[in-house]
Design a protein around this motif. Sequence first.
Motif, PDB file in Angstrom:
ATOM      1  N   LEU A  79       0.852  -1.205   0.000  1.00  0.00           N
ATOM      2  CA  LEU A  79       0.000   0.000   0.000  1.00  0.00           C
ATOM      3  C   LEU A  79       0.883   1.248   0.000  1.00  0.00           C
ATOM      4  O   LEU A  79       0.368   2.364  -0.046  1.00  0.00           O
ATOM      5  N   ASP A  85       0.917  -1.377  -6.454  1.00  0.00           N
ATOM      6  CA  ASP A  85       0.111  -0.658  -5.467  1.00  0.00           C
ATOM      7  C   ASP A  85      -1.242  -1.368  -5.345  1.00  0.00           C
ATOM      8  O   ASP A  85      -2.054  -1.324  -6.265  1.00  0.00           O
ATOM      9  N   ARG A 135      -3.746  -0.658  -3.697  1.00  0.00           N
ATOM     10  CA  ARG A 135      -4.913   0.223  -3.647  1.00  0.00           C
ATOM     11  C   ARG A 135      -5.423   0.544  -5.058  1.00  0.00           C
ATOM     12  O   ARG A 135      -6.598   0.853  -5.260  1.00  0.00           O
ATOM     13  N   THR A 182      -5.996  -1.301  -7.554  1.00  0.00           N
ATOM     14  CA  THR A 182      -6.918  -2.255  -8.186  1.00  0.00           C
ATOM     15  C   THR A 182      -8.017  -2.709  -7.231  1.00  0.00           C
ATOM     16  O   THR A 182      -8.699  -3.702  -7.497  1.00  0.00           O
ATOM     17  N   THR A 183      -8.182  -2.007  -6.125  1.00  0.00           N
ATOM     18  CA  THR A 183      -9.197  -2.465  -5.164  1.00  0.00           C
ATOM     19  C   THR A 183     -10.595  -2.460  -5.794  1.00  0.00           C
ATOM     20  O   THR A 183     -10.967  -1.515  -6.485  1.00  0.00           O
ATOM     21  N   GLY A 226     -11.053   3.665  -2.756  1.00  0.00           N
ATOM     22  CA  GLY A 226      -9.711   3.157  -2.432  1.00  0.00           C
ATOM     23  C   GLY A 226      -9.640   2.333  -1.169  1.00  0.00           C
ATOM     24  O   GLY A 226      -8.551   2.085  -0.630  1.00  0.00           O
ATOM     25  N   GLN A 227     -10.792   1.850  -0.700  1.00  0.00           N
ATOM     26  CA  GLN A 227     -10.777   1.045   0.540  1.00  0.00           C
ATOM     27  C   GLN A 227     -10.040  -0.278   0.316  1.00  0.00           C
ATOM     28  O   GLN A 227     -10.218  -0.934  -0.730  1.00  0.00           O
ATOM     29  N   VAL A 228      -9.209  -0.681   1.267  1.00  0.00           N
ATOM     30  CA  VAL A 228      -8.468  -1.940   1.150  1.00  0.00           C
ATOM     31  C   VAL A 228      -8.611  -2.824   2.388  1.00  0.00           C
ATOM     32  O   VAL A 228      -8.247  -3.995   2.373  1.00  0.00           O
ATOM     33  N   ASP A 229      -9.109  -2.253   3.491  1.00  0.00           N
ATOM     34  CA  ASP A 229      -9.149  -3.005   4.745  1.00  0.00           C
ATOM     35  C   ASP A 229     -10.545  -2.932   5.352  1.00  0.00           C
ATOM     36  O   ASP A 229     -11.416  -2.247   4.834  1.00  0.00           O
ATOM     37  N   ILE A 255      -6.431  -6.305   6.182  1.00  0.00           N
ATOM     38  CA  ILE A 255      -6.450  -6.161   4.716  1.00  0.00           C
ATOM     39  C   ILE A 255      -7.303  -7.287   4.121  1.00  0.00           C
ATOM     40  O   ILE A 255      -7.133  -8.461   4.454  1.00  0.00           O
ATOM     41  N   VAL A 265      -9.210  -7.775  -1.994  1.00  0.00           N
ATOM     42  CA  VAL A 265      -8.320  -6.694  -2.469  1.00  0.00           C
ATOM     43  C   VAL A 265      -7.003  -7.289  -2.970  1.00  0.00           C
ATOM     44  O   VAL A 265      -6.500  -6.933  -4.039  1.00  0.00           O
TER      45      VAL A 265
END
Length: 229
Positions: free
Chosen positions: A8, A36, A38, A40-41, A46-49, A61, A65
């Motif tokens: 990230l 990165d 983030r 391709t989330t 841009g949330q990843v977690d 995480i 993702v």
Amino acid sequence: MRIDVFTLFPQWFGWFGDQRHVQNAVAGGLELGVVDMRATTPLRAGQVDDTPYGGGAGMVIRVDVVEAALRERYARDPLERDPDHRVVALAAGGRQFDDSLASELAATSELTLLCGRYEGFDERVNDSLATDVVSIGPYVLAGGELAAMVVCDAVIRKLPGALGHADSAVEESFSEALGGAPEYPHYTRPVEWRGRRVPEILLSGDHARIAAWRRAQSAERDRAHPPRD
Ligand code: ADE
């Protein structure tokens, strides 16, 4: 060989990639990529977690993702890996990284390093998307980025052409040539410094005795600081 680091914080790796020995390895054929996660989330904004099921502090995480980032990079289902492709998740609780694992990873054609953050990855990343979960030591870092650099650095040293002198990696600490023991001491000029002299044997020119002395020193260090299981 190709090494891809999934993170990230891709900007951390700009400095690493600029280092001379890394650039030498790249000139010698290493492909070093930074992905990165983030970017391709599949989630919004841009949330990843997400918060952990069962409650508790921190964020985790998400597996979808990481899956999306792997799928985008390798254009295939991440559960269907090439046998020669190692996918290493970095986590404090993983298998301890050592020289033999570095050699094993350096012998693969494709290595993926997954850097965790926060409370780490959803466990399904570790047990389904990764082939290995690796720790660089029994302490907790803010994330897997520095650990990924440590793994990369140790692996890159094993690649042909990465070191100026080909023999440097053969007889170094923990290598097979030294029976897994730490390396013997090195000295250079001046021959005497503040009353401390270089061991006379190293000045003798007797290569057989020097080699025997070095092996004995290496064994002595091994007894003094045995690796912990
Ligand atoms: N992430 C956090 N701490 C770590 C460690 N000690 N090794 C690998 N990854 C980590």
